[in-house]
Design a protein around this motif. Sequence first.
Motif, PDB file in Angstrom:
ATOM      1  N   MET A 311      63.689   8.955 -24.506  1.00  0.00           N
ATOM      2  CA  MET A 311      63.785   8.589 -23.094  1.00  0.00           C
ATOM      3  C   MET A 311      64.452   9.704 -22.287  1.00  0.00           C
ATOM      4  SD  MET A 311      64.532   4.467 -22.926  1.00  0.00           S
ATOM      5  CE  MET A 311      65.712   4.319 -24.266  1.00  0.00           C
ATOM      6  N   ALA A 312      65.460  10.344 -22.862  1.00  0.00           N
ATOM      7  CA  ALA A 312      66.124  11.457 -22.193  1.00  0.00           C
ATOM      8  C   ALA A 312      65.140  12.605 -21.956  1.00  0.00           C
ATOM      9  CB  ALA A 312      67.313  11.945 -23.012  1.00  0.00           C
ATOM     10  N   CYS A 313      64.286  12.857 -22.926  1.00  0.00           N
ATOM     11  CA  CYS A 313      63.275  13.909 -22.762  1.00  0.00           C
ATOM     12  C   CYS A 313      62.278  13.540 -21.662  1.00  0.00           C
ATOM     13  CB  CYS A 313      62.548  14.140 -24.084  1.00  0.00           C
ATOM     14  SG  CYS A 313      63.585  14.892 -25.373  1.00  0.00           S
ATOM     15  N   LEU A 314      61.941  12.255 -21.570  1.00  0.00           N
ATOM     16  CA  LEU A 314      61.055  11.809 -20.492  1.00  0.00           C
ATOM     17  C   LEU A 314      61.699  12.031 -19.130  1.00  0.00           C
ATOM     18  CD1 LEU A 314      59.564   8.487 -21.927  1.00  0.00           C
ATOM     19  CD2 LEU A 314      58.355  10.636 -21.499  1.00  0.00           C
ATOM     20  N   ILE A 315      62.988  11.756 -19.039  1.00  0.00           N
ATOM     21  CA  ILE A 315      63.700  11.992 -17.782  1.00  0.00           C
ATOM     22  C   ILE A 315      63.628  13.468 -17.402  1.00  0.00           C
ATOM     23  CG2 ILE A 315      65.982  12.004 -16.689  1.00  0.00           C
ATOM     24  CD1 ILE A 315      66.632   9.473 -18.260  1.00  0.00           C
ATOM     25  N   LEU A 316      63.818  14.351 -18.380  1.00  0.00           N
ATOM     26  CA  LEU A 316      63.728  15.786 -18.117  1.00  0.00           C
ATOM     27  C   LEU A 316      62.345  16.172 -17.610  1.00  0.00           C
ATOM     28  CD1 LEU A 316      65.713  17.298 -21.134  1.00  0.00           C
ATOM     29  CD2 LEU A 316      66.319  17.439 -18.713  1.00  0.00           C
ATOM     30  N   VAL A 317      61.308  15.550 -18.153  1.00  0.00           N
ATOM     31  CA  VAL A 317      59.947  15.816 -17.686  1.00  0.00           C
ATOM     32  C   VAL A 317      59.790  15.361 -16.238  1.00  0.00           C
ATOM     33  CG1 VAL A 317      57.506  15.198 -17.975  1.00  0.00           C
ATOM     34  CG2 VAL A 317      58.919  15.699 -19.976  1.00  0.00           C
ATOM     35  N   PHE A 318      60.305  14.168 -15.915  1.00  0.00           N
ATOM     36  CA  PHE A 318      60.234  13.678 -14.533  1.00  0.00           C
ATOM     37  C   PHE A 318      60.963  14.637 -13.591  1.00  0.00           C
ATOM     38  CE2 PHE A 318      60.429   9.217 -16.602  1.00  0.00           C
ATOM     39  CZ  PHE A 318      59.096   9.305 -16.955  1.00  0.00           C
ATOM     40  N   GLN A 319      62.147  15.057 -13.995  1.00  0.00           N
ATOM     41  CA  GLN A 319      62.951  15.948 -13.155  1.00  0.00           C
ATOM     42  C   GLN A 319      62.259  17.299 -12.952  1.00  0.00           C
ATOM     43  OE1 GLN A 319      66.610  15.941 -15.399  1.00  0.00           O
ATOM     44  NE2 GLN A 319      67.424  14.145 -14.338  1.00  0.00           N
ATOM     45  N   ALA A 320      61.685  17.834 -14.016  1.00  0.00           N
ATOM     46  CA  ALA A 320      60.996  19.117 -13.919  1.00  0.00           C
ATOM     47  C   ALA A 320      59.785  19.013 -12.996  1.00  0.00           C
ATOM     48  CB  ALA A 320      60.564  19.583 -15.313  1.00  0.00           C
ATOM     49  N   ALA A 321      59.086  17.881 -13.050  1.00  0.00           N
ATOM     50  CA  ALA A 321      57.933  17.677 -12.177  1.00  0.00           C
ATOM     51  C   ALA A 321      58.355  17.687 -10.714  1.00  0.00           C
ATOM     52  CB  ALA A 321      57.246  16.354 -12.525  1.00  0.00           C
ATOM     53  N   TYR A 322      59.499  17.078 -10.433  1.00  0.00           N
ATOM     54  CA  TYR A 322      59.964  17.063  -9.041  1.00  0.00           C
ATOM     55  C   TYR A 322      60.432  18.444  -8.606  1.00  0.00           C
ATOM     56  CZ  TYR A 322      62.558  16.174  -4.836  1.00  0.00           C
ATOM     57  OH  TYR A 322      63.009  16.227  -3.543  1.00  0.00           O
ATOM     58  N   MET A 323      61.159  19.146  -9.468  1.00  0.00           N
ATOM     59  CA  MET A 323      61.668  20.457  -9.099  1.00  0.00           C
ATOM     60  C   MET A 323      60.538  21.457  -8.829  1.00  0.00           C
ATOM     61  SD  MET A 323      64.877  20.476  -8.772  1.00  0.00           S
ATOM     62  CE  MET A 323      66.277  19.428  -9.149  1.00  0.00           C
ATOM     63  N   ALA A 324      59.377  21.223  -9.391  1.00  0.00           N
ATOM     64  CA  ALA A 324      58.251  22.142  -9.218  1.00  0.00           C
ATOM     65  C   ALA A 324      57.476  21.903  -7.924  1.00  0.00           C
ATOM     66  CB  ALA A 324      57.302  22.028 -10.408  1.00  0.00           C
ATOM     67  N   THR A 325      57.828  20.871  -7.156  1.00  0.00           N
ATOM     68  CA  THR A 325      57.101  20.585  -5.922  1.00  0.00           C
ATOM     69  C   THR A 325      57.257  21.734  -4.938  1.00  0.00           C
ATOM     70  OG1 THR A 325      56.910  19.061  -4.049  1.00  0.00           O
ATOM     71  CG2 THR A 325      59.082  19.330  -4.986  1.00  0.00           C
ATOM     72  N   PRO A 326      56.208  22.098  -4.201  1.00  0.00           N
ATOM     73  CA  PRO A 326      56.286  23.224  -3.255  1.00  0.00           C
ATOM     74  C   PRO A 326      57.169  22.959  -2.049  1.00  0.00           C
ATOM     75  CG  PRO A 326      54.157  22.101  -3.101  1.00  0.00           C
ATOM     76  CD  PRO A 326      54.842  21.547  -4.302  1.00  0.00           C
ATOM     77  N   VAL A 327      57.577  21.715  -1.850  1.00  0.00           N
ATOM     78  CA  VAL A 327      58.463  21.411  -0.718  1.00  0.00           C
ATOM     79  C   VAL A 327      59.827  22.051  -0.919  1.00  0.00           C
ATOM     80  CG1 VAL A 327      59.661  19.556   0.515  1.00  0.00           C
ATOM     81  CG2 VAL A 327      57.275  19.265  -0.178  1.00  0.00           C
ATOM     82  N   LEU A 328      60.243  22.209  -2.176  1.00  0.00           N
ATOM     83  CA  LEU A 328      61.576  22.732  -2.486  1.00  0.00           C
ATOM     84  C   LEU A 328      61.494  24.164  -3.017  1.00  0.00           C
ATOM     85  CD1 LEU A 328      63.008  19.636  -4.378  1.00  0.00           C
ATOM     86  CD2 LEU A 328      63.216  20.168  -1.952  1.00  0.00           C
ATOM     87  N   PRO A 329      62.505  24.972  -2.710  1.00  0.00           N
ATOM     88  CA  PRO A 329      62.531  26.349  -3.216  1.00  0.00           C
ATOM     89  C   PRO A 329      63.125  26.436  -4.622  1.00  0.00           C
ATOM     90  CG  PRO A 329      64.396  26.005  -1.783  1.00  0.00           C
ATOM     91  CD  PRO A 329      63.626  24.693  -1.810  1.00  0.00           C
ATOM     92  N   ASN A 330      62.614  25.600  -5.525  1.00  0.00           N
ATOM     93  CA  ASN A 330      63.201  25.497  -6.854  1.00  0.00           C
ATOM     94  C   ASN A 330      62.189  25.835  -7.940  1.00  0.00           C
ATOM     95  OD1 ASN A 330      65.678  24.442  -5.773  1.00  0.00           O
ATOM     96  ND2 ASN A 330      64.607  22.512  -5.470  1.00  0.00           N
ATOM     97  N   LYS A 331      62.676  26.014  -9.157  1.00  0.00           N
ATOM     98  CA  LYS A 331      61.853  26.232 -10.332  1.00  0.00           C
ATOM     99  C   LYS A 331      61.932  24.987 -11.211  1.00  0.00           C
ATOM    100  CE  LYS A 331      61.376  30.545  -9.008  1.00  0.00           C
ATOM    101  NZ  LYS A 331      60.095  31.064  -8.447  1.00  0.00           N
ATOM    102  N   TRP A 332      60.898  24.772 -12.024  1.00  0.00           N
ATOM    103  CA  TRP A 332      60.882  23.567 -12.863  1.00  0.00           C
ATOM    104  C   TRP A 332      62.080  23.507 -13.790  1.00  0.00           C
ATOM    105  CZ3 TRP A 332      61.068  23.865 -18.082  1.00  0.00           C
ATOM    106  CH2 TRP A 332      60.719  25.073 -18.681  1.00  0.00           C
ATOM    107  N   TRP A 333      62.522  24.677 -14.274  1.00  0.00           N
ATOM    108  CA  TRP A 333      63.624  24.681 -15.242  1.00  0.00           C
ATOM    109  C   TRP A 333      64.975  24.353 -14.605  1.00  0.00           C
ATOM    110  CZ3 TRP A 333      67.411  28.184 -14.179  1.00  0.00           C
ATOM    111  CH2 TRP A 333      67.064  29.299 -13.411  1.00  0.00           C
ATOM    112  N   HIS A 334      65.030  24.288 -13.279  1.00  0.00           N
ATOM    113  CA  HIS A 334      66.270  23.863 -12.629  1.00  0.00           C
ATOM    114  C   HIS A 334      66.623  22.426 -13.005  1.00  0.00           C
ATOM    115  CE1 HIS A 334      65.974  27.091  -9.221  1.00  0.00           C
ATOM    116  NE2 HIS A 334      66.290  27.584 -10.393  1.00  0.00           N
ATOM    117  N   ALA A 335      65.643  21.702 -13.537  1.00  0.00           N
ATOM    118  CA  ALA A 335      65.928  20.340 -14.008  1.00  0.00           C
ATOM    119  C   ALA A 335      66.983  20.341 -15.106  1.00  0.00           C
ATOM    120  CB  ALA A 335      64.641  19.688 -14.506  1.00  0.00           C
ATOM    121  N   LEU A 336      67.031  21.419 -15.883  1.00  0.00           N
ATOM    122  CA  LEU A 336      68.001  21.501 -16.976  1.00  0.00           C
ATOM    123  C   LEU A 336      69.436  21.573 -16.471  1.00  0.00           C
ATOM    124  CD1 LEU A 336      66.099  24.067 -19.242  1.00  0.00           C
ATOM    125  CD2 LEU A 336      66.156  21.571 -19.469  1.00  0.00           C
TER     126      LEU A 336
END
Length: 377
Positions: A311-336
């Motif tokens: 479940m924790a890994c699933l949360i990380l996947v959800f977070q990475a998906a959000y961080m990758a959105t073009p609305v934000l100046p972030n990278k997917w790995w910022h979820a970590l």
Amino acid sequence: MTFFFYSVVITTWWLAITLYLLIKGKTIAFLKAQPLAGAQPSVAIIIAVRNEEDDLEKALQSVCNLSYSNYRIIVLNDRSTDCTPEILATFLTHYPQLEVIHIKDLPQGWLGKNHALYQGYLNSNEEWLLFTDADVEFHPNALSKAMVYVDKNKLDHLTILPEIVSTSALLNSMLGTFTLLFMMQFRPWAASKPKSKASIGIGAFNLVRREAYERAGTHQLIKLRPDDDLKLGNLIKAAGFRQDVLVGKGYVGLEWYKNVPEFVNGLMKNSFAVSGYSLLKTLLGITFILLFIALPVPLMLLFGTNTIRLMACLILVFQAAYMATPVLPNKWWHALTIPLGGFLLAYITARSAFITLKQKGIYWRESFYPLDMLKGN
């Protein structure tokens, strides 16, 4: 069993909030996607500066080189003691649309920036006012595109989510968590809906019709608010005027802070103000950040069963998906780094409240403001 139930709740919540933010975030349009040609009513660009020698020259150069044909720049030099006056003097010799007003005294009951912005309004007569900061850089077509959007949608107020960049990789990752919480709290996509209580205002770009600004009460109603940009948006929305927000990626940007210590000190000044100086709201906010942002993934990975770790890994996947959105100046790995960012923001919020309550007020630009006075505003 209790930890398992907590893990299920947190995983479900992250799935729901990720889908919600991704869907709603896509409804915010981009400034760069707006057409260029359109009406160009008069605009006064109002910039308050105080000891801004590090960033002023580059930012002001971008403002002076806007492609918009009908604008004037009013810079309020608020008691600067560095080389800011000399930089402004140099610009005056090259740009006739620039006016500089030197403020020597701060009236009682005002924060310096709020007073300076209000003075800019008093020294203007343009139909529109653009309140911006001294470190914001504009694409030459930024104002033209913004005004086309304002005219097309019959708006009274438009704010821009700026592209925030930093040379610090660690700070960039921390900004991912900050923008996540910002989106959850202020719901900028709902600001345009008249029946929604959501409102938005960003100091980098607050473009407001003069009539709306005056009828909403001007900065006189928020003269002691450290979060004046947010509160200005709140005033305009509460007065019944139409507002909206665009993503400024590539068109409006700034280096908000250069490193993590600057970020901590900067947010420390106004974090308690955002909660209305309410200790209860502050404690609830800290509890939420810890239980839903900072602690879940570390606890689930360290102390959970294999199912909970999944479940924790699933949360990380959800977070990475959000961080990758073009609305934000972030990278997917910022979820970590979300747990670290959560702990940092909880610390900032707690320390801001503690210091304000301990000294019974805040220090802002070398001036002290009692807590009773701040709450009164």
